[in-house]
Design a protein around this motif. Structure first.
Motif, mmCIF file in Angstrom:
data_model
loop_
_atom_site.group_PDB
_atom_site.id
_atom_site.type_symbol
_atom_site.label_atom_id
_atom_site.label_comp_id
_atom_site.label_asym_id
_atom_site.label_seq_id
_atom_site.Cartn_x
_atom_site.Cartn_y
_atom_site.Cartn_z
ATOM 1 N N GLN A 72 -10.901 5.863 6.798
ATOM 2 C CA GLN A 72 -11.485 5.254 5.605
ATOM 3 C C GLN A 72 -10.520 5.300 4.430
ATOM 4 O O GLN A 72 -10.421 4.335 3.654
ATOM 5 C CB GLN A 72 -12.788 5.980 5.250
ATOM 6 N N ASN A 73 -9.802 6.409 4.290
ATOM 7 C CA ASN A 73 -8.919 6.555 3.133
ATOM 8 C C ASN A 73 -7.606 5.814 3.297
ATOM 9 O O ASN A 73 -6.892 5.614 2.313
ATOM 10 C CB ASN A 73 -8.656 8.033 2.866
ATOM 11 N N PHE A 74 -7.267 5.422 4.516
ATOM 12 C CA PHE A 74 -6.087 4.575 4.684
ATOM 13 C C PHE A 74 -6.271 3.271 3.918
ATOM 14 O O PHE A 74 -5.314 2.720 3.368
ATOM 15 C CB PHE A 74 -5.841 4.281 6.169
ATOM 16 N N ALA A 75 -7.511 2.784 3.880
ATOM 17 C CA ALA A 75 -7.793 1.543 3.142
ATOM 18 C C ALA A 75 -7.478 1.703 1.664
ATOM 19 O O ALA A 75 -6.969 0.776 1.014
ATOM 20 C CB ALA A 75 -9.257 1.143 3.338
ATOM 21 N N ILE A 76 -7.755 2.893 1.105
ATOM 22 C CA ILE A 76 -7.466 3.137 -0.310
ATOM 23 C C ILE A 76 -5.959 3.113 -0.560
ATOM 24 O O ILE A 76 -5.479 2.495 -1.514
ATOM 25 C CB ILE A 76 -8.068 4.477 -0.756
ATOM 26 N N SER A 77 -5.219 3.791 0.307
ATOM 27 C CA SER A 77 -3.764 3.836 0.124
ATOM 28 C C SER A 77 -3.143 2.463 0.300
ATOM 29 O O SER A 77 -2.222 2.087 -0.432
ATOM 30 C CB SER A 77 -3.142 4.825 1.110
ATOM 31 N N TRP A 78 -3.619 1.686 1.272
ATOM 32 C CA TRP A 78 -3.085 0.342 1.495
ATOM 33 C C TRP A 78 -3.437 -0.584 0.338
ATOM 34 O O TRP A 78 -2.685 -1.503 0.002
ATOM 35 C CB TRP A 78 -3.615 -0.204 2.816
ATOM 36 N N LEU A 79 -4.592 -0.327 -0.289
ATOM 37 C CA LEU A 79 -4.984 -1.117 -1.463
ATOM 38 C C LEU A 79 -4.090 -0.815 -2.654
ATOM 39 O O LEU A 79 -3.756 -1.697 -3.444
ATOM 40 C CB LEU A 79 -6.449 -0.808 -1.817
ATOM 41 N N MET A 80 -3.666 0.456 -2.787
ATOM 42 C CA MET A 80 -2.870 0.879 -3.933
ATOM 43 C C MET A 80 -1.388 0.561 -3.781
ATOM 44 O O MET A 80 -0.654 0.588 -4.772
ATOM 45 C CB MET A 80 -3.026 2.395 -4.142
#
Length: 238
Positions: free
Chosen positions: A168-176
């Motif tokens: 789930q948090n990979f999505a946050i890093s890829w978004l940033m």
């Protein structure tokens, strides 16, 4: 069949609504194909993926250390403070991180880690607090000490949920990633390409790049989900 119909309707609406500013689907598809055929694109994509994976690795280590130790009173307040840090915006902290880092690479990495860790800790602490008290009582009955209980109940017992949080948090890093790459463009990256083409108002290529980012994120989401089912096959029944 439903998905195919929905995609067709979306493309039809996109084609109909396109005007001089919004590129048509055919033009975006052509730009997408041209991007995939260039070495520049792949070089920048590898830079972004490398930075994202490196930030995820550091974030996982930091999160697991403080989250696992949060069951001890001394570290609980530290973990709770890290949770509250998710309300801090990176915009006002860029100058501080610039002073603390030696170059653009360290700046981007530190900003990514700072942006990921609070959400990672928040998710994992919610897993820890949802553990049934009976699991701890069982370990006490078996004569386990605190460290053995930590290992059996949290580290081993919740390993599958840790992997899901990672997904789930990979999505946050890829978004940033595109945002932090815009702060230091010397090393390239997908964010650098976005800024470059946006500067020249080449909206067709910008939309094509957004499609690349979106599809790459979906591929990694599927990959991490598949790895989780392989490592923890019992989770597929949940």
């Amino acid at each position: 069949m439903l998905i195919a119909i929905q995609v067709a309707i979306t493309l039809l609406v996109w084609q109909t609504a396109s005007n001089g500013l919004i590129p048509k689907p055919g033009n975006v598809a052509a730009a997408f194909t041209r991007l995939l055929a260039t070495k520049q694109f792949w070089d920048n994509m590898l830079v972004s993926l490398g930075l994202t994976l490196k930030a995820m690795l550091y974030s996982i280590i930091i999160t697991l250390v403080f989250a696992y130790l949060s069951v001890l009173p001394f570290f609980k307040s530290i973990a709770q403070f890290m949770v509250k840090c998710r309300y801090l915006t990176l915009t006002g902290l860029i100058f501080i991180f610039t002073l603390l880092t030696r170059n653009g690479s360290e700046l981007k990495l530190s900003l990514l880690v700072f942006g990921i860790v609070p959400f990672f800790v928040t998710s994992f602490l919610s897993v820890i607090t949802s553990i049934n008290k009976q699991e701890y009582d069982l370990c006490k009955t078996l004569g386990y000490n605190n460290w053995q209980t930590l290992y059996e109940v949290i580290i081993v017992g919740k390993a599958d949920q840790v992997f899901e949080i990672l997904r789930q948090n990979f999505a946050i890093s890829w978004l940033m990633i595109t945002m932090v790459e815009g702060l230091s463009m010397s090393e390239g990256g997908i964010g650098t390409l976005l800024i470059k083409y946006n500067k020249y108002n080449d909206i067709t290529v910008v939309v094509a790049l957004q499609m690349v980012i979106f599809l790459t994120g979906l591929c990694f989401d599927w990959l991490l989900g598949s790895i989780r089912k392989w490592l923890f096959p019992y989770t597929k029944y949940k």
